[in-house]
Each structure stands twice: as C-alpha cells, then as structure tokens.
Design an enzyme around this catalytic site. Structure first.
Site, PDB file in Angstrom:
ATOM      1  N   PRO A  24      34.115 -10.438  -7.005  1.00 50.53           N
ATOM      2  CA  PRO A  24      33.606  -9.460  -7.997  1.00 50.53           C
ATOM      3  C   PRO A  24      32.042  -9.540  -7.916  1.00 50.53           C
ATOM      4  O   PRO A  24      31.563 -10.791  -7.585  1.00 50.53           O
ATOM      5  CB  PRO A  24      33.909 -10.007  -9.546  1.00 50.53           C
ATOM      6  CG  PRO A  24      34.561 -11.353  -9.199  1.00 50.53           C
ATOM      7  CD  PRO A  24      34.982 -11.560  -7.797  1.00 50.53           C
ATOM      8  N   GLU A  25      31.542  -8.393  -7.770  1.00 51.91           N
ATOM      9  CA  GLU A  25      30.020  -8.358  -8.006  1.00 51.91           C
ATOM     10  C   GLU A  25      29.552  -7.618  -9.033  1.00 51.91           C
ATOM     11  O   GLU A  25      30.436  -7.487 -10.027  1.00 51.91           O
ATOM     12  CB  GLU A  25      29.438  -7.555  -6.686  1.00 51.91           C
ATOM     13  CG  GLU A  25      30.096  -8.024  -5.271  1.00 51.91           C
ATOM     14  CD  GLU A  25      29.377  -7.328  -4.050  1.00 51.91           C
ATOM     15  OE1 GLU A  25      28.347  -6.874  -4.162  1.00 51.91           O
ATOM     16  OE2 GLU A  25      29.945  -7.265  -3.139  1.00 51.91           O
TER      17      GLU A  25
ATOM     18  N   LYS B 249      25.669 -12.467 -12.232  1.00 49.80           N
ATOM     19  CA  LYS B 249      27.220 -12.213 -12.305  1.00 49.80           C
ATOM     20  C   LYS B 249      27.842 -13.545 -13.215  1.00 49.80           C
ATOM     21  O   LYS B 249      29.126 -13.425 -13.249  1.00 49.80           O
ATOM     22  CB  LYS B 249      27.605 -12.520 -10.886  1.00 49.80           C
ATOM     23  CG  LYS B 249      27.293 -11.162  -9.666  1.00 49.80           C
ATOM     24  CD  LYS B 249      27.915 -11.405  -8.656  1.00 49.80           C
ATOM     25  CE  LYS B 249      27.211 -11.973  -7.545  1.00 49.80           C
ATOM     26  NZ  LYS B 249      27.998 -12.052  -6.168  1.00 49.80           N
TER      27      LYS B 249
ATOM     28  N   ARG C 216      42.583 -18.484  -7.225  1.00 52.58           N
ATOM     29  CA  ARG C 216      41.921 -19.549  -6.585  1.00 52.58           C
ATOM     30  C   ARG C 216      41.116 -20.601  -6.925  1.00 52.58           C
ATOM     31  O   ARG C 216      40.808 -21.588  -6.246  1.00 52.58           O
ATOM     32  CB  ARG C 216      40.583 -18.718  -5.615  1.00 52.58           C
ATOM     33  CG  ARG C 216      41.264 -17.370  -5.007  1.00 52.58           C
ATOM     34  CD  ARG C 216      41.973 -17.853  -3.501  1.00 52.58           C
ATOM     35  NE  ARG C 216      41.085 -18.505  -2.524  1.00 52.58           N
ATOM     36  CZ  ARG C 216      40.175 -17.702  -1.938  1.00 52.58           C
ATOM     37  NH1 ARG C 216      40.527 -16.606  -1.635  1.00 52.58           N
ATOM     38  NH2 ARG C 216      39.538 -18.162  -1.088  1.00 52.58           N
TER      39      ARG C 216
ATOM     40  N   ARG D 236      27.413 -13.264   7.253  1.00 51.48           N
ATOM     41  CA  ARG D 236      28.390 -12.456   6.693  1.00 51.48           C
ATOM     42  C   ARG D 236      28.887 -10.905   7.387  1.00 51.48           C
ATOM     43  O   ARG D 236      27.971 -10.568   7.934  1.00 51.48           O
ATOM     44  CB  ARG D 236      27.761 -12.061   5.129  1.00 51.48           C
ATOM     45  CG  ARG D 236      27.474 -13.101   4.404  1.00 51.48           C
ATOM     46  CD  ARG D 236      28.447 -13.978   3.716  1.00 51.48           C
ATOM     47  NE  ARG D 236      29.200 -13.314   2.859  1.00 51.48           N
ATOM     48  CZ  ARG D 236      29.036 -13.012   1.453  1.00 51.48           C
ATOM     49  NH1 ARG D 236      27.995 -13.701   0.999  1.00 51.48           N
ATOM     50  NH2 ARG D 236      29.926 -12.614   0.822  1.00 51.48           N
TER      51      ARG D 236
END
Ligand SMILES: [Zn+2]
Length: 466
Positions: A2-3, A58, A111, A262
């Site tokens: 999630p950003e 975040k 996770r 990335r």
C-alpha cells in the site's frame, strides 16, 4: 505494498467504522507485531476511546483519550476488518480490538510485516518511528525541501524520491507515474534536475496521489484497502505494470528495467535521459540490412557503434579466450583470435553452450558499448548495431530501437552479396524471435530498394530531429 493513497483510504475507512468506539480489551494473537511492550499495550488500550485516526506518511495513528498514540504500519499486506463478535476471527488476524458495542476490529496480515506500537502522545512526531519520516507532498508548501536535499546528488532521481525521510508517500507505483507525468527519465542524476522540474515533481505528486485518494487507491495484485472496497485508480495508471504497452502520449512501447533495485516502467521517448547521448539500437535477422542502415545514419551525423566489431576485438583478448574455454574446452584459436567458424559450429550443435556463451559475451559487449557511449555528450546521437539487441537486454539502454524485417528472398540476396555461407547463416538465425512484450520503437520492412530504405529512415530521423 500500500502506498500513501491506499493508506489514506484505509484511514478514512477506519474513521467511518471505528472512530468514537471504546475498546473493552485487546487480544494479541501475534505478540511480535507489537513493537512496544505487549502488557503495556493491552493495559493502556483497555477502556480507551478512539477519538480519531490520522495518517502520517504511510503510518496510521490512533488518537486515544490516553497519554499515548498508537502508531501502525501496514507494510506489505496489512488490512483491517470490522466484524460482529458473532463472527470468528480469520487465521491471519494478528491483533483484535474488541469494542464495547459488540463488534471488533481485526488487524489482518498474511505476510506478518505490519507493525503497531504505543508512542508517548507528547511530541510523538519527534519520537521514533515518525521522526524519521519527512512530510508528504500535501503537507509541503513548495518543492524547496526536495531541491535542497537532492541538488548535489549524483544518484538516479528515482531512488531519491523513494527516500521517505525527505518526502514521504511516494512508493514504487507513484514514483513511476510522477516521473512519467514530468517527462523525467528515472535514471537521470538528481543533480541535473532543475528547480522547475522539482516544482513539477511536487505538483504531480499531489495531483496523482490526490486523484488516487479520491478513487480509493490502487489495487495491485493482492492489496485491497479493506473488505468490499477496491481501488479504482489502477485504471488510470499510465506506466506502472504496463511494460510493452504503447505510451499514451507518443505510442512508443514502454520499457521496464531495474533502477536502484526496483522494477521501473517508463517511456524511453518521452522520458529521455538528458545525461546521455540519444541512442538508437538497430537490430534484425541476418541479411536484413542493419549495417546499411547504420552507415546511412552515420552520414546523417550519428556516431556508429557496431557490436560485431566489439565481439571481434574481444575474441583477440587472452582473458576472453580463457573465459570462453570454460564453456568450450576445445576452443580453436587461429592467428591469436578465437576461430569464429568453429565457435559457430559448436553453438549450432549445442544450444546449452550457446546460452552460456551469449550471456558471457553480451555482458562484455554491453560494458564496452556503454564505455564508448559515455565518451559522448548529451547533444550527440549514437546508432548501435546489435544483432541480439533484445536478447541481450541492450534495448533497455537505448532511447529508441529499430527492428528490420526482411523476406527470405531479399535476405538471401543480401547474404549472397556478402559471400556468406547462406545456409549456415540462416540456420543460426532461425530462432530470431522476440517475446510478446519486446517491441521495437520502429519497424522497417526492408524488401525494397536502397532508396526506399533511405526514405523510411529519413522519416524516422526527421521525427526525431533534436
Ligand atoms: Zn512516450
């Protein structure tokens, strides 16, 4: 992962479902998720009322009628579910906040990277972990913080923008989108980015993430903000996850390469790397006219680099010969050079050896091409003839690529003119095929006259007049 827009969405959802509720007790199923003392966590929260949820970078902050705030991070897969007490927890629920109204809030994380911790309320932004987080673009009043942090940095702009201590909120998805909107190549050294471009980066960060927040974030693969809500912004992404698709601005196939470790997708035409010369990679099967094309472009001011010539030179080097002997122990050396004919026969006979040799040679060729390109300034133009352009991955170093196609009749004609062993040459090239997502910027079908080839090339150069 999630950003910022997804976290903002989760925060809004939490305010709708749990703001004002009083916690009767907290069930800690996985104590490792709590970064602060677990007993204290449970005793402070028992009987606490949640006044509001807010977001910082975040992180999600629970504001309580206590001397502490609860600081939480979703990390990769963290989610919240609000359920009636009659419904049993899920096996991935890690922390349960039981409310006095007969419902509970579950923090669920397949996770298990998500975190929660109590932080003293007084000056909590100056305490760990929030003291390491910079303001997000919505909190900044201009772009000077970005400019001052990066104006002397020689590293690529993309990893700089991912550094949450300078500006928080941009993750991998939105950095790619913002750089595309600003027409900045992700590998551009940060120090070459102008003050005006930093203004644009700041502006588009707010614009793109602002629109994503309105749409409920972006759902990518496994991420859902909360049960029953899907992010719709995924439909508005212009580059992320679209390797090989056409750029919405110019139609050039988008490319994906690793930048700062990335995966990064961008348009090589709209997002030129201004630190390098313009590089056109030319490829196509044997006898398709690659050299013809490059020699013509040389007369038009391009610097001509030929990967075959580089290979010839490499075959004269003792170190390379030793390297090749690891794959072909009986490698033939003639006049101090690798005997290409015998090597070619070896490759045709043994596809496994072919893969190893190609990987070994490709790396050396790319290194040498890059060394030569770096000698030239950003205003110059380079054309590279690379028969295995896409197979070697060198297409990712080119601004644009040109694929030559040819029918067998013209191919045999071209080869006979060069006194090549036609049959062997064709067999070696039989598998000249690209994957579906490997698309050249331009394709020229070269079955006609030299004059018509030149005409087609003129159109490309003209379009690219720089
Ligand atoms: Zn484009």
């Amino acid at each position: 992962m999630p950003e910022l827009p997804e976290v903002e969405t989760v925060k809004n959802v939490l305010n709708n479902i749990a703001k004002g509720k009083t916690i009767s007790y907290v069930e800690v199923i996985r104590p490792q998720t709590i970064r602060s003392d677990v007993n204290e966590f449970q005793s402070v929260l028992k009987g606490a009322t949640i006044q509001e949820f807010s977001r910082y970078g975040k992180y999600i902050i629970y504001h309580l009628d206590r001397d502490y705030v609860l600081v939480s991070h979703l990390r990769m897969e963290g989610k919240y579910f609000h359920r009636d007490e009659k419904i049993k927890p899920n096996h991935n629920d890690l922390i349960l906040f039981h409310f006095t109204d007969g419902s509970y809030l579950a923090f669920n994380d397949t996770r298990r990277f998500g975190t929660m911790e109590l932080v003293k309320k007084e000056g909590y932004l100056e305490r760990e972990p929030l003291n390491e987080i910079g303001p997000d673009p919505f909190m900044m009043k201009d772009s000077s913080r970005l400019y001052e942090a990066f104006k002397n940095k020689g590293v690529a702009i993309k990893p700089c923008l991912l550094d949450q201590s300078v500006m928080s909120g941009l993750g991998n998805i939105y950095v790619d989108e913002v750089l595309f909107a600003c027409k900045i190549h992700p590998e551009t050294p940060a120090k070459l980015i102008t003050k005006k471009q930093f203004d644009e980066i700041w502006y588009w960060s707010k614009d793109i993430m602002g629109r994503a927040i309105q749409k409920g974030g972006t759902t990518v693969i496994s991420y859902h903000p909360t049960e029953g809500i899907d992010g719709e912004f995924v439909n508005e992404l212009k580059v992320y996850g679209q390797n090989g698709d056409k750029c919405v601005n110019c139609g050039t196939p988008l490319v994906k390469k690793f930048v700062g470790g990335r995966g990064t997708t961008f348009c090589p035409h709209c997002q030129r790397n201004i630190a390098r010369p313009y590089v056109l990679g030319v490829t196509g099967p044997i006898g398709s006219g690659k050299s013809m094309v490059c020699k013509y472009l040389e007369t038009k001011g391009f610097i001509y680099l030929n990967s075959d010539e580089i290979v010839h030179h490499l075959y004269e080097l003792k170190s390379v010969q030793e390297g090749l002997k690891r794959f072909v122990p009986h490698l033939k050396i003639k006049d101090g050079k690798v005997d290409r004919v015998s090597l070619r026969d070896e490759i045709i006979a043994n596809p496994r050896v072919k893969r190893y040799i190609e990987r070994y040679i490709h790396e050396l060729v790319i290194e040498e091409l890059e060394r030569q390109i770096k000698k030239h300034g950003p205003k110059e133009k380079v054309v590279c003839e690379v028969p295995l352009l896409f197979q070697s991955g060198y297409n990712l170093y080119c601004d644009e690529t040109l694929m030559l196609e040819v029918d067998e009749k013209s191919q045999i004609e071209h080869l006979s003119e060069r006194k090549e062993d036609v049959e062997k040459a064709l067999r070696l090239n039989a598998r000249f095929k690209l994957d579906n997502n490997q698309k050249a910027t331009y394709t020229i079908i070269n079955n006609g006259s030299v004059a018509s080839l030149h005409q087609k090339l003129d159109k490309i150069i003209c379009k690219k007049c720089r």
